[in-house]
Design an enzyme around this catalytic site. Structure first.
Site, PDB file in Angstrom:
ATOM      1  CG  HIS A 248      -4.606   0.660  -8.829  1.00  0.00           C
ATOM      2  ND1 HIS A 248      -5.916   0.606  -8.459  1.00  0.00           N
ATOM      3  CD2 HIS A 248      -3.970   1.411  -7.907  1.00  0.00           C
ATOM      4  CE1 HIS A 248      -6.067   1.308  -7.349  1.00  0.00           C
ATOM      5  NE2 HIS A 248      -4.902   1.809  -6.997  1.00  0.00           N
TER       6      HIS A 248
ATOM      7  CG  HIS B  53      -2.049   0.853   1.278  1.00  0.00           C
ATOM      8  ND1 HIS B  53      -2.381   1.708   0.263  1.00  0.00           N
ATOM      9  CD2 HIS B  53      -2.973   1.094   2.260  1.00  0.00           C
ATOM     10  CE1 HIS B  53      -3.435   2.414   0.602  1.00  0.00           C
ATOM     11  NE2 HIS B  53      -3.813   2.066   1.821  1.00  0.00           N
TER      12      HIS B  53
ATOM     13  CG  ASP C 119       2.864   4.096  -4.925  1.00  0.00           C
ATOM     14  OD1 ASP C 119       2.924   5.138  -4.270  1.00  0.00           O
ATOM     15  OD2 ASP C 119       2.096   3.157  -4.667  1.00  0.00           O
TER      16      ASP C 119
HETATM   17  N1  CMC Z   1       4.250  -6.495 -12.705  1.00  0.00           N
HETATM   18  C1  CMC Z   1       4.095  -7.634 -13.403  1.00  0.00           C
HETATM   19  N2  CMC Z   1       2.937  -8.316 -13.434  1.00  0.00           N
HETATM   20  C2  CMC Z   1       1.915  -7.826 -12.736  1.00  0.00           C
HETATM   21  C3  CMC Z   1       1.996  -6.639 -11.975  1.00  0.00           C
HETATM   22  C4  CMC Z   1       3.229  -5.958 -11.983  1.00  0.00           C
HETATM   23  N3  CMC Z   1       3.380  -4.822 -11.301  1.00  0.00           N
HETATM   24  N4  CMC Z   1       0.809  -6.402 -11.376  1.00  0.00           N
HETATM   25  C5  CMC Z   1      -0.010  -7.399 -11.732  1.00  0.00           C
HETATM   26  N5  CMC Z   1       0.661  -8.272 -12.564  1.00  0.00           N
HETATM   27  C6  CMC Z   1       0.108  -9.451 -13.216  1.00  0.00           C
HETATM   28  C7  CMC Z   1      -0.047 -10.612 -12.245  1.00  0.00           C
HETATM   29  O1  CMC Z   1       1.109 -11.431 -12.229  1.00  0.00           O
HETATM   30  C8  CMC Z   1      -1.253 -11.307 -12.794  1.00  0.00           C
HETATM   31  O2  CMC Z   1      -0.830 -12.033 -13.927  1.00  0.00           O
HETATM   32  P1  CMC Z   1      -1.493 -13.500 -14.252  1.00  0.00           P
HETATM   33  O3  CMC Z   1      -2.934 -13.212 -14.568  1.00  0.00           O
HETATM   34  O4  CMC Z   1      -0.701 -14.027 -15.405  1.00  0.00           O
HETATM   35  O5  CMC Z   1      -1.325 -14.318 -12.993  1.00  0.00           O
HETATM   36  C9  CMC Z   1      -2.137 -10.180 -13.301  1.00  0.00           C
HETATM   37  O6  CMC Z   1      -1.220  -9.120 -13.643  1.00  0.00           O
HETATM   38  C10 CMC Z   1      -3.161  -9.682 -12.281  1.00  0.00           C
HETATM   39  O7  CMC Z   1      -2.469  -9.370 -11.061  1.00  0.00           O
HETATM   40  P2  CMC Z   1      -3.104  -9.457  -9.598  1.00  0.00           P
HETATM   41  O8  CMC Z   1      -1.983  -9.633  -8.617  1.00  0.00           O
HETATM   42  O9  CMC Z   1      -4.199 -10.472  -9.605  1.00  0.00           O
HETATM   43  O10 CMC Z   1      -3.758  -8.031  -9.437  1.00  0.00           O
HETATM   44  P3  CMC Z   1      -4.211  -7.357  -8.077  1.00  0.00           P
HETATM   45  O11 CMC Z   1      -5.357  -6.468  -8.412  1.00  0.00           O
HETATM   46  O12 CMC Z   1      -4.407  -8.352  -6.991  1.00  0.00           O
HETATM   47  O13 CMC Z   1      -2.918  -6.499  -7.670  1.00  0.00           O
HETATM   48  C11 CMC Z   1      -1.393  -4.748  -7.288  1.00  0.00           C
HETATM   49  C12 CMC Z   1      -2.818  -5.127  -7.735  1.00  0.00           C
HETATM   50  C13 CMC Z   1      -1.275  -3.232  -7.213  1.00  0.00           C
HETATM   51  C14 CMC Z   1      -1.135  -5.329  -5.869  1.00  0.00           C
HETATM   52  C15 CMC Z   1      -0.371  -5.338  -8.302  1.00  0.00           C
HETATM   53  O14 CMC Z   1      -0.612  -4.785  -9.589  1.00  0.00           O
HETATM   54  C16 CMC Z   1       1.085  -5.113  -7.876  1.00  0.00           C
HETATM   55  O15 CMC Z   1       1.622  -5.909  -7.109  1.00  0.00           O
HETATM   56  N6  CMC Z   1       1.712  -3.998  -8.375  1.00  0.00           N
HETATM   57  C17 CMC Z   1       3.075  -3.671  -7.967  1.00  0.00           C
HETATM   58  C18 CMC Z   1       3.056  -2.982  -6.603  1.00  0.00           C
HETATM   59  C19 CMC Z   1       2.494  -1.587  -6.666  1.00  0.00           C
HETATM   60  O16 CMC Z   1       2.833  -0.807  -7.551  1.00  0.00           O
HETATM   61  N7  CMC Z   1       1.644  -1.239  -5.696  1.00  0.00           N
HETATM   62  C20 CMC Z   1       1.043   0.104  -5.590  1.00  0.00           C
HETATM   63  C21 CMC Z   1      -0.437   0.083  -5.832  1.00  0.00           C
HETATM   64  S1  CMC Z   1      -1.115   1.727  -6.008  1.00  0.00           S
HETATM   65  C22 CMC Z   1      -0.930   2.450  -4.431  1.00  0.00           C
HETATM   66  C23 CMC Z   1      -2.032   2.217  -3.479  1.00  0.00           C
HETATM   67  O17 CMC Z   1      -3.215   2.184  -3.873  1.00  0.00           O
HETATM   68  O18 CMC Z   1      -1.725   2.113  -2.276  1.00  0.00           O
END
Ligand code: CMC
Length: 422
Positions: free
Chosen positions: A302, A263, A358
């Site tokens: 996101h 987060h 971020d």
């Molecule tokens: N790099 C590479 N692949 C990704 C990324 C990434 N940053 N984010 C998601 N994916 C892929 C993931 O591997 C999955 O692929 P597959 O369908 O083949 O398994 C697909 O995209 C969907 O990902 P998810 O993990 O199911 O998506 P989520 O909605 O649970 O996660 C997230 C959202 C923000 C946690 C994730 O995109 C992530 O870890 N991003 C990097 C960390 C980051 O930048 N966080 C800040 C978020 S914004 C600030 C806030 O709101 O606090």
């Protein structure tokens, strides 16, 4: 014709029709047909946990509005204090209302001497500033015991003013303590962001006048981070607040949620990632490794935005204003190359992964010489306005205490066995 869904219980053949209202269906209606059968929705991926009028996100279109105002217009024309007023009151202030609001905030920026002298100085010398902030916010409830009267409108309002006003003071105090610098008292002649920068950086000069471009950049970043509907920390605020605890305790819980790397800690991870990549030549190999499942491209993706995060677009512009003053952050070129490469790559296109808030904010903070540990603290200062807006909204909605159900997957009933017989 009103839109609705029909659910049939195949065990009995009974059906129930539930209207679709504001994009949702009431789970309480479902319960009438299926008592004791629960929605299984870990991480609330498909649950709307509240009705809210504070902010609106269109994740597919990449739009964010606070109380109906597009974030781009606010970032361009408003200030953090005006945005905080808007979030809490629902409307932009008139000139008189705004002057009074600024006066109130400005005259509540001081913290009790005991917070500084006895409480903050009790931490270990290398304590993380976010750990200090979380604890200090919780400790404020002991300095203002009347805060527990959350249904007294005057008392409630006073605590909201105090929280918004004291967050920068506590944040700067946490930083000064962690680097062994003396505490700087607030300066009531300065604007909200300029005062924060003074409390952060002032050394021997009688008055610290921040560079106006940097003070404005901080103000814009504060506006962009002020609110983001039902994110993890705001949900924590609502859940903990639903127990009717005082707002300092609820805010401390929200700040604790923000401490996590998924987060409020993500921009710090972006800086670490960019430093590890180290050069433009290394970008293709890094992207290849991410696609093969070795780590993530930090600052991308996101839960809600399946398009360019509108805040990231604004922050990218602000970065250039800041670099005019500070000099370019050497990591910027790597970030730009990463973005360009990812946005053209089928892996990221197919998963709708775009830069989030971020991706560029850490580069700005680093150029302004904020230590990495301060990044989540910088997020917590403005998000306090959003937390409080949701807290007030929840109290006014007279919600029940948050208490979800579970699907039990443990042992069936069994008898206790004394330790000698196990
Ligand atoms: N790099 C590479 N692949 C990704 C990324 C990434 N940053 N984010 C998601 N994916 C892929 C993931 O591997 C999955 O692929 P597959 O369908 O083949 O398994 C697909 O995209 C969907 O990902 P998810 O993990 O199911 O998506 P989520 O909605 O649970 O996660 C997230 C959202 C923000 C946690 C994730 O995109 C992530 O870890 N991003 C990097 C960390 C980051 O930048 N966080 C800040 C978020 S914004 C600030 C806030 O709101 O606090």
């Amino acid at each position: 014709m009103a839109e609705s869904i029909t659910i049939t219980d195949n065990r009995t053949g009974e059906s129930i029709e539930i209207p679709i209202v504001d994009g949702g269906v009431a789970a309480t209606e479902w319960e009438k047909l299926l008592p004791g059968v629960w929605f299984y929705d870990p991480a609330f991926m498909t649950t709307a946990a509240a009705e809210s009028s504070v902010s609106y996100i269109d994740g597919d279109a990449g739009k964010l509005e606070y109380r109906g105002y597009p974030i781009e217009q606010l970032a361009e024309q408003s200030t953090y204090l005006e945005v905080a007023y808007l979030l809490l009151h629902g409307e932009l202030p008139t000139r008189d209302e705004f002057d009074e609001w600024v006066h109130e905030i400005t005259y509540h920026t001081f913290i009790h001497e005991n917070v500084r002298k006895r409480f903050l100085e009790g931490f270990h010398y290398d304590a993380h500033p976010m750990g200090i902030l979380v604890s200090a916010v919780a400790a404020l409830s002991t300095f203002y015991p009347e805060a527990k009267h959350i249904f007294d409108p005057e008392i409630r309002y006073k605590q909201m003013i105090r929280l918004i006003a004291k967050m920068p003071t506590l944040a700067a105090a946490a930083h000064r303590f962690s680097v062994g610098m003396p505490f700087v008292y607030p300066d009531n002649s300065l604007s909200f962001p300029a005062n924060f920068l003074s409390m952060m950086w002032k050394t021997a000069e009688p008055r610290f006048d921040a560079n106006p471009a940097l003070a404005r950049a901080v103000d814009v970043l504060f506006m962009l981070h002020a609110e983001h509907e039902q994110n993890c920390s705001t949900t924590a605020m609502r859940v903990v607040g639903s127990s009717h605890v005082d707002p300092y305790s609820a805010c401390a819980a929200a700040a604790a949620a923000l401490y996590g790397p998924r987060h409020g800690g993500a921009n710090e991870t972006v800086i670490r990632m960019l430093s590890e990549i180290g050069s433009l030549e290394a970008v293709p190999d890094f992207i290849k490794a991410v696609k093969e499942g070795h780590g993530r491209l930090q600052g991308f993706g996101h839960r809600v935005y399946k398009n360019y995060d509108p805040r990231a677009k604004i922050i990218r512009r602000v970065a250039y204003d800041v670099f005019e003053v500070t000099g370019k952050n050497p990591l910027l070129d790597i970030a730009l190359k990463l973005e360009e490469t990812a946005l053209e790559d089928d892996y990221f296109i197919a998963r709708k992964l775009y830069p989030n808030v971020d991706f560029y904010s850490g580069l700005i903070y680093q150029a302004m010489e904020f230590p990495l540990e301060m990044f989540p603290v910088l997020f917590a200062i403005p998000r306090t306005a959003g937390w409080l807006a949701h807290w007030v909204e929840m109290l006014d909605q007279d919600t029940k205490i948050a208490r979800p159900r579970q699907l039990y997957t443990g042992q069936p009933r069994r008898d206790y066995v004394p330790v000698e017989s196990r």
